[in-house]
Design a protein around this motif. Structure first.
Motif, PDB file in Angstrom:
ATOM      1  N   ASP A   1       0.827  -1.195   0.000  1.00 33.33           N
ATOM      2  CA  ASP A   1       0.000   0.000   0.000  1.00 33.33           C
ATOM      3  C   ASP A   1       0.870   1.256   0.000  1.00 33.33           C
ATOM      4  O   ASP A   1       2.101   1.180  -0.021  1.00 33.33           O
ATOM      5  CB  ASP A   1      -1.012  -0.020   1.145  1.00 33.33           C
TER       6      ASP A   1
ATOM      7  N   LYS B   1       3.548   2.217  18.213  1.00 38.08           N
ATOM      8  CA  LYS B   1       2.296   2.831  17.807  1.00 38.08           C
ATOM      9  C   LYS B   1       2.320   3.277  16.348  1.00 38.08           C
ATOM     10  O   LYS B   1       1.313   3.196  15.645  1.00 38.08           O
ATOM     11  CB  LYS B   1       2.034   4.041  18.709  1.00 38.08           C
TER      12      LYS B   1
ATOM     13  N   ALA C   1      -9.445   5.856  19.879  1.00 40.01           N
ATOM     14  CA  ALA C   1      -9.432   4.435  20.177  1.00 40.01           C
ATOM     15  C   ALA C   1     -10.833   3.992  20.582  1.00 40.01           C
ATOM     16  O   ALA C   1     -11.577   4.752  21.169  1.00 40.01           O
ATOM     17  CB  ALA C   1      -8.464   4.183  21.322  1.00 40.01           C
TER      18      ALA C   1
ATOM     19  N   SER D   1     -11.519   3.760  14.466  1.00 43.80           N
ATOM     20  CA  SER D   1     -10.333   4.454  14.952  1.00 43.80           C
ATOM     21  C   SER D   1      -9.223   4.477  13.899  1.00 43.80           C
ATOM     22  O   SER D   1      -9.071   3.549  13.107  1.00 43.80           O
ATOM     23  CB  SER D   1      -9.833   3.820  16.250  1.00 43.80           C
ATOM     24  N   GLY D   2      -8.467   5.557  13.919  1.00 38.24           N
ATOM     25  CA  GLY D   2      -7.381   5.701  12.959  1.00 38.24           C
ATOM     26  C   GLY D   2      -6.793   7.100  13.063  1.00 38.24           C
ATOM     27  O   GLY D   2      -7.309   7.949  13.799  1.00 38.24           O
ATOM     28  N   VAL D   3      -5.693   7.338  12.341  1.00 34.44           N
ATOM     29  CA  VAL D   3      -5.129   8.678  12.255  1.00 34.44           C
ATOM     30  C   VAL D   3      -4.749   8.966  10.815  1.00 34.44           C
ATOM     31  O   VAL D   3      -4.491   8.053  10.043  1.00 34.44           O
ATOM     32  CB  VAL D   3      -3.855   8.853  13.122  1.00 34.44           C
TER      33      VAL D   3
ATOM     34  N   GLY E   1       0.241  -2.885   5.544  1.00 41.76           N
ATOM     35  CA  GLY E   1       0.724  -2.447   6.857  1.00 41.76           C
ATOM     36  C   GLY E   1       1.221  -3.619   7.685  1.00 41.76           C
ATOM     37  O   GLY E   1       1.934  -4.496   7.177  1.00 41.76           O
TER      38      GLY E   1
ATOM     39  N   ARG F   1      -1.000   2.335  12.044  1.00 40.32           N
ATOM     40  CA  ARG F   1      -1.860   3.144  11.181  1.00 40.32           C
ATOM     41  C   ARG F   1      -3.090   3.655  11.936  1.00 40.32           C
ATOM     42  O   ARG F   1      -4.194   3.694  11.391  1.00 40.32           O
ATOM     43  CB  ARG F   1      -2.315   2.318   9.967  1.00 40.32           C
ATOM     44  N   GLY F   2      -2.896   3.962  13.202  1.00 37.13           N
ATOM     45  CA  GLY F   2      -3.985   4.556  13.966  1.00 37.13           C
ATOM     46  C   GLY F   2      -4.957   3.555  14.550  1.00 37.13           C
ATOM     47  O   GLY F   2      -5.880   3.926  15.267  1.00 37.13           O
ATOM     48  N   LEU F   3      -4.773   2.281  14.242  1.00 38.30           N
ATOM     49  CA  LEU F   3      -5.676   1.263  14.789  1.00 38.30           C
ATOM     50  C   LEU F   3      -5.285   0.976  16.232  1.00 38.30           C
ATOM     51  O   LEU F   3      -4.118   0.749  16.530  1.00 38.30           O
ATOM     52  CB  LEU F   3      -5.550  -0.007  13.945  1.00 38.30           C
ATOM     53  N   ASP F   4      -6.264   0.993  17.115  1.00 39.76           N
ATOM     54  CA  ASP F   4      -5.982   0.695  18.511  1.00 39.76           C
ATOM     55  C   ASP F   4      -5.859  -0.813  18.664  1.00 39.76           C
ATOM     56  O   ASP F   4      -6.814  -1.552  18.459  1.00 39.76           O
ATOM     57  CB  ASP F   4      -7.106   1.220  19.400  1.00 39.76           C
TER      58      ASP F   4
ATOM     59  N   LYS G   1     -12.315   7.630   8.727  1.00 44.75           N
ATOM     60  CA  LYS G   1     -11.681   6.315   8.552  1.00 44.75           C
ATOM     61  C   LYS G   1     -11.667   5.921   7.073  1.00 44.75           C
ATOM     62  O   LYS G   1     -10.657   5.420   6.561  1.00 44.75           O
ATOM     63  CB  LYS G   1     -12.443   5.262   9.365  1.00 44.75           C
TER      64      LYS G   1
END
Lengths: 607, 607
Positions: free
Chosen positions: A137, B363, A297, A302-304, B391, B367-370, A330
């Protein structure tokens, strides 16, 4: 400006080329130069995903100079989504870094047998093996190429591009995207996974003092205007959600209405109050509209990442009947990772939902996913499925025109020339509607952003407002926007500039950078030249089609809200538009083309 | 029995082979025959994903006859996950339909250059182009091959197999899976996308009257026993959730404890009360433990499909600290579509979560996943990422041993020989623990299901219970289970039979079908032969390793619940086990191998 690298991916041969000064003078760079190259080099009827198609990555003469808002780059190709000429633009650092690497642009042609990526550093270019990157990716690809080297910038495709999704993008710096018309798929068809650039070659500025003066004026005006000085910095592009919804033109559930009852839940203010972590600017930007966000979270989403921008919020939100920002963000993050365009993706999810709700798509095809409007789960799941062509995603990956046709409801595709419409219901904004209908690259808000006058009230540094339901005088303004934007895309600078500055400032900046004198008339004429050459390209291809809109906008009155009862009165504007353009039924006249020094086009398509 | 099709995928050549009667007599079919073929034909050190590896799809003499529970098939190969010999089994219709298509099995060798699938109808086989299927998921592939023809059954791989995920499965009838050790990846490496079978050739039965009598007895016993007559039909395999949790052996959060506080939320009863839509049986099944389920619309996890089975509920549930059945079921559905093994996938998500919570995975990589235990979102997202190696999924796709090693915490991988442990904490069940440790295919509950005695209390039609924390006498029972199961897997019949029937009934059934007289001693001896030949295979490869368990089970006492304070006392059982087996430190003696007519193995590895 004018040093290009030509990369033949079939043979692996690369050579430098110098674009002649007279071409640069007439087409500037960026979009203009890309269109010129494609018009000259592409054979009629070229399959966009064949080795015969070309894709040009370009900067402009202003890119990477001290001029504000000059951190952008553009890609031009024949689109597999629209079969038209297609330019697309992105911010971040990549454009300036391509300059610093020693080139103003790269022409890709042919197709490699094995995956490769292009590495350019300080004027040296090499094609490197990308077998190990194929399938990865965007994030993993970028990291694998950069290997911690902070001076390298990468633009690449994700799985969506590899899988020839017709609206796969090229993504730079992981979160910045160009290519809604499927530029990522074109690179995928060429087996070009990425372009990595680094170096310290600064682009020349002919008259630094004059540029300094021009910049001061631009900076002052950017700070003065409300859009660029206050709203965009504070709330980012999402500031538009409430405005457009209050105007009754926020397209909801595949453009069935222009009012989304719970729009406030996805407004710029709400984004600022909830998900916002930080603000970002592209290279050399003083507006800094970019948003870094985080879905907390334990949310199922959840994600950034960066975004969501206004268009994405709308596409994944109101267009799909979804109001919560969390699934929207997301879906945005995953689109970036997989290399998908968020506008087209959201437009298509909305279309899929209407096809499903109206019984065109049978339940058996959904794999148990509830496709009624408003289901937030559908967003993320359909993003995954589309990038990898899983289940219904395989049909969605072909774009809205083919999707709607396959399920026997072509009238439900809300797009122009095969490209989905973005976040403005044309019935609410007559001028913007004309801009949609006459866009050379299909449904697009960035050919003529009439919203600047019809809603925002700020145009090239002046307080200018047009009545959105009025048709009179709109044709003229659409041509002005189209020409100005074509120039803006060729300098290359950010379009948000045009809330604050216009042709005059562009002329000053461009003159200072190039050392050639441009007047504001030259800027507008150049934009007109580019717009006409794009049109000529499409006519030569036979893909120009009709300058019109889906029947929904012409025949189904807006059902509610401030624009209740409105349809688009295209016929009140189109004749005047053609007259102003010097076009006959959408086709440029020989006279007009010759006047614009487009003699070959005059011969080939002029009437 | 004995008519096999050999398909060389490199050359495209196919030919029929007849297995000699003496081999069939000694190895029966299914697993036994597969192991024999691989032992004879595979060169030591073969890379499991190279063209030199072979994969054998097999039925047994009982498959597709009127014998109950005979609707299964098996696959045998050298596993890319464990590097050991590896058999795996699946239900549905595919096994009988392969028989009806005219073959008892297919040997795949070599590797095709382009994607192909095998089409067999009434004794005619052809390799067909699968270029258009490559990249498609399990559902789309199955549908594209079947094209509405109700007499065709398809087993295929999904994207996970194509992407060489080390625990990619082969999936038949969209929901039935074989191949936790990566049989799907082996087919992926050979570019074999699918096998489609149809026909009306009924398998021969030497003595139909005797088979009828045998069947009557089997049916009666299946109905009599509580496991097969009541619990499995009523609640499916999920009936075990509460039982195993109440025993204090329901592995929770990567086997950190054996008690999951909210297990009731994922119990068989809860499944029945909430998601259950229908019950399903494999071909010829009277137990019908299969579940058709649906996660309702508007759940963030809506979907429909078969499952989740007990092992999946545990793997995606307690192992990851997740209690809700909805995300568990959804993760199951997506695994089926993408061709992933649910046990291994869930085991690995749990491992990933422990690696994350303990700081081994940073962390930035998420990719932001908790990734903390209990986050239901992580299930579905990591399934997508793993199948497509996106990922962290790229690391997870390599299996637990490599994943834990890469992140410098090999001690956190809860598996044996590279394969993750399933849903029973070994500290709670000493006999089952010995079965795990001595399993030839790595962590597996289906080599010696000591739980039948240690929890259920029903073994081969008798009420038999062993104290789970006792070690005495367990070695003997483990050898009995291992040998009986090896025979069961070779007939081929469903292992759930063995709650109700044993070697005696297998002997009657097999004698009736083949016309050769088998005693119960013959059955057990054949099982022993197979188990020893598997062990010999692994020793020859140098991948047999140690018969042991992760340190957590040997050194960290169970922290709570009914089994609080327990560790596995392997050393109290292993010596006796080796003695009973006639093995020295895990290696069969020449005497034992010769006694079992495994002379070549005696020469090559015997001590």
């Amino acid at each position: 400006m004018g040093k290009l690298l030509r990369v033949n991916l079939t043979s692996g041969k690369m050579n430098e080329e110098k674009i002649p000064d007279e071409v640069l003078r007439d087409f500037i760079g960026g979009r203009g130069l890309g269109v010129k190259i494609l018009y000259d080099e592409l054979k009629r009827g070229t399959d966009p995903l064949s080795p015969e198609n070309k894709l040009v990555i370009l900067t402009g003469p202003v890119t990477g100079t001290p001029a504000p808002e000059s951190g952008r780059w553009c890609s031009v190709t024949k689109s597999p989504l629209t079969n038209t000429i297609h330019d697309s633009h992105s911010g971040g650092d990549f454009g300036p870094y391509l300059k610093f690497a020693g080139f103003d642009g790269v022409i890709f042609e042919g197709a490699s047998e094995k995956p490769v990526y292009l590495w350019i550093n300080n004027g040296n270019a090499e094609l490197r093996d990308a077998s190990q990157l194929w399938g990865k990716d965007v994030f993993a690809t970028s990291d694998a190429i950069i290997k911690g080297n902070k001076s390298v910038r990468v633009a690449c495709i994700g799985p969506a591009g590899e899988n020839l999704v017709k609206f796969a993008n090229i993504i730079n710096e992981k979160h910045r995207a160009a290519g809604r018309g499927g530029h990522g798929a074109v690179l995928g068809s060429k087996k070009l996974k990425a372009i990595a650039v680094s170096g310290d070659i600064r682009p020349p500025v002919a008259n630094p003092d004059a540029l300094r003066q021009a910049n001061e004026r631009v900076v002052k005006k950017i700070h003065e205007m409300s859009a660029t000085g206050d709203l965009l910095p504070k709330h980012g592009t999402a500031v538009l959600v409430n405005d457009i919804n209050e105007e009754g033109g926020y397209p909801t559930r595949n453009f069935q209405t222009g009012v989304f009852a719970t729009a406030e839940r996805q407004s710029g203010q709400t984004l600022t109050d909830t998900l916002l972590m930080d603000r970002m600017g592209c290279w050399g930007c003083i507006i800094r509209c970019g948003r870094v966000t985080k879905v907390p979270a334990w949310s199922p989403y959840s994600g950034v990442g960066e975004g969501p921008e206004y268009e994405t919020i709308w596409a994944m939100g109101a267009q799909c009947g979804v109001d919560s920002l969390e699934p929207i963000a997301k879906a945005n993050y995953v689109c970036n990772e997989l290399g998908l365009d968020t506008i087209e993706m959201g437009n298509l999810i909305g279309l899929t939902m209407e096809l499903y709700e109206k019984g065109y798509i049978e339940k058996e095809l959904t794999r148990g996913l509830d496709l009624r409007f408003g289901n937030p789960q559908a967003l993320v799941e359909l993003v995954w499925r589309t990038a990898y062509r899983s289940g219904l995603g395989d049909d969605i990956a072909e774009g809205g025109a083919k999707l709607a046709a396959k399920y026997k409801a072509p009238h439900l595709f809300m797009g122009v020339r095969g490209q989905g419409l973005p976040a403005y219901d044309p019935r609410a904004f007559q001028g913007h509607a004309l801009g949609f209908a006459t866009s050379n690259r299909g449904g697009c808000h960035l050919r003529a952003y009439m919203i600047a006058g019809e809603v925002v009230g700020e145009v090239t540094g002046q307080k200018i407002s047009f009545d959105p339901v009025e048709t009179k005088g709109k044709a003229k303004w659409v041509t002005i926007f189209q020409d100005l934007y074509a120039a803006c895309d060729s300098l290359v600078v950010c379009k948000f500039n045009t809330f604050a500055v216009g042709a005059e400032e562009f002329a000053s900046t461009l003159s200072a950078v190039t050392g050639w004198q441009y007047t504001s008339q030259d800027i507008m004429k150049t934009g007109e030249r580019i717009y006409n050459l794009e049109r000529a390209f499409n006519i030569r291809e036979g893909t120009h089609g009709e300058d019109t809109l889906p029947k929904r906008f012409l025949e189904e009155p807006m059902p509610e809200g401030p624009k209740k009862g409105q349809v688009v009165r295209l016929n009140e504007m189109l004749g005047e538009y053609y007259q102003l353009r010097g076009w006959k039924n959408g086709v440029p006249s020989k006279t007009k083309l010759s006047e614009l020094k487009l003699d070959r086009a005059a011969d080939e398509v002029g009437v």
